[in-house]
Design a protein around this motif. Structure first.
Motif, short mmCIF file in Angstrom:
data_model
loop_
_atom_site.label_atom_id
_atom_site.label_comp_id
_atom_site.label_asym_id
_atom_site.label_seq_id
_atom_site.Cartn_x
_atom_site.Cartn_y
_atom_site.Cartn_z
N SER A 61 4.84 31.73 71.32
CA SER A 61 3.83 30.75 71.74
C SER A 61 4.09 29.39 71.08
O SER A 61 3.96 28.35 71.72
CB SER A 61 2.42 31.23 71.36
N GLU A 62 4.45 29.42 69.80
CA GLU A 62 4.74 28.17 69.09
C GLU A 62 5.96 27.47 69.69
O GLU A 62 5.97 26.24 69.83
CB GLU A 62 4.95 28.45 67.60
N TRP A 63 6.98 28.25 70.05
CA TRP A 63 8.16 27.65 70.66
C TRP A 63 7.85 27.09 72.04
O TRP A 63 8.32 26.01 72.41
CB TRP A 63 9.31 28.67 70.74
N LEU A 64 7.04 27.79 72.83
CA LEU A 64 6.68 27.31 74.17
C LEU A 64 5.87 26.01 74.09
O LEU A 64 6.00 25.14 74.95
CB LEU A 64 5.91 28.38 74.93
N ALA A 65 5.04 25.88 73.06
CA ALA A 65 4.25 24.66 72.88
C ALA A 65 5.14 23.43 72.69
O ALA A 65 4.77 22.32 73.05
CB ALA A 65 3.30 24.82 71.70
N LYS A 66 6.33 23.64 72.14
CA LYS A 66 7.26 22.53 71.90
C LYS A 66 7.93 22.03 73.19
O LYS A 66 8.60 21.01 73.18
CB LYS A 66 8.35 22.95 70.91
N LEU A 67 7.74 22.74 74.28
CA LEU A 67 8.38 22.39 75.56
C LEU A 67 7.62 21.32 76.35
O LEU A 67 8.17 20.74 77.29
CB LEU A 67 8.48 23.62 76.46
N GLU A 68 6.39 21.08 75.99
CA GLU A 68 5.49 20.27 76.82
C GLU A 68 6.10 18.97 77.34
O GLU A 68 5.97 18.65 78.51
CB GLU A 68 4.22 19.95 76.02
N ASN A 69 6.79 18.21 76.51
CA ASN A 69 7.35 16.93 76.95
C ASN A 69 8.81 17.01 77.39
O ASN A 69 9.42 15.98 77.68
CB ASN A 69 7.20 15.89 75.82
N LEU A 70 9.36 18.22 77.42
CA LEU A 70 10.79 18.37 77.74
C LEU A 70 11.05 18.84 79.17
O LEU A 70 12.13 18.62 79.71
CB LEU A 70 11.45 19.36 76.77
N VAL A 71 10.07 19.52 79.77
CA VAL A 71 10.29 20.12 81.09
C VAL A 71 9.27 19.60 82.10
O VAL A 71 8.23 19.08 81.73
CB VAL A 71 10.23 21.67 81.03
N GLU A 72 9.60 19.79 83.37
CA GLU A 72 8.66 19.41 84.43
C GLU A 72 8.45 20.60 85.36
O GLU A 72 9.34 21.41 85.57
CB GLU A 72 9.16 18.19 85.20
#
Length: 194
Positions: A91-102
């Protein structure tokens, strides 16, 4: 008039279902590729510390992946896969994706032979019948193992039995996964998915 097959699901006890393969496709924002690559390295390292993790492959954007990154990870059974997927670490790693993917990630899961018969252009739920998959795999495994034994006989001959077997298995699985099965599946697509 089309006929509808009555397909019965296979029911098994937890742990008996065999390895689980999960693929996740994501579109990375333009200019965020380097940060995403760092994220991928970190999340793979985190997942590899979880029980039952069997490995991760990353497919970089290309025409074959619809210009998306595809992460493919494997666990030895459903429970261990769920342990990773429901973990705080993930979950912590997925939270870091917010501004990287669309857009939303596309997730596919497989619990057996269908992984080797996956074609990106077909619906996720569409898989060949088990008897067709088994028939193709028997032929492909036989031909590969025979060819490896013949071609590499001078190298394999002096090896102890366990090392010879390990070498053949590793070569056969790598060839099937990355070279042979994608081509065989495309070649026989019209028969396999009929």
């Amino acid at each position: 008039m089309s006929s509808v097959k009555n397909i019965k699901p296979t029911v098994c006890q937890p742990g008996d279902e065999g390895p689980i393969t999960v693929s996740i496709s994501r579109k990375v924002k333009l200019g965020s590729e380097a940060k995403y690559e760092n994220w991928v390295s970190g999340v793979i390292n985190a997942a590899s510390s979880y029980p039952g993790h069997l490995g991760t492959n990353v497919l970089r954007p290309s025409q074959a992946t619809n210009h998306e990154y595809v992460i493919i990870y494997r666990f030895d059974n459903y429970a261990n896969c769920q342990h990773w997927e429901q973990s705080t670490t993930r979950s912590e790693w997925l939270a870091k994706l917010e501004n990287l993917v669309e857009g939303e990630a596309v997730t596919k899961r497989g619990t057996g032979l269908e992984f080797w018969f996956d074609l990106p252009e077909l619906p996720t739920q569409k898989h060949p019948s088990p008897h067709k998959m088994a028939m193709i795999l028997i032929i492909v495994v036989y031909v590969l193992v025979a060819a490896i034994n013949v071609v590499f006989a001078p190298i394999l001959e002096p090896m102890p039995f366990w090392l010879k077997t390990l070498t053949i298995v590793v070569a056969q699985v790598l060839l099937m996964t990355y070279v042979v099965m994608p081509r065989v599946t495309r070649l026989l697509k019209s028969w396999l998915y009929r």
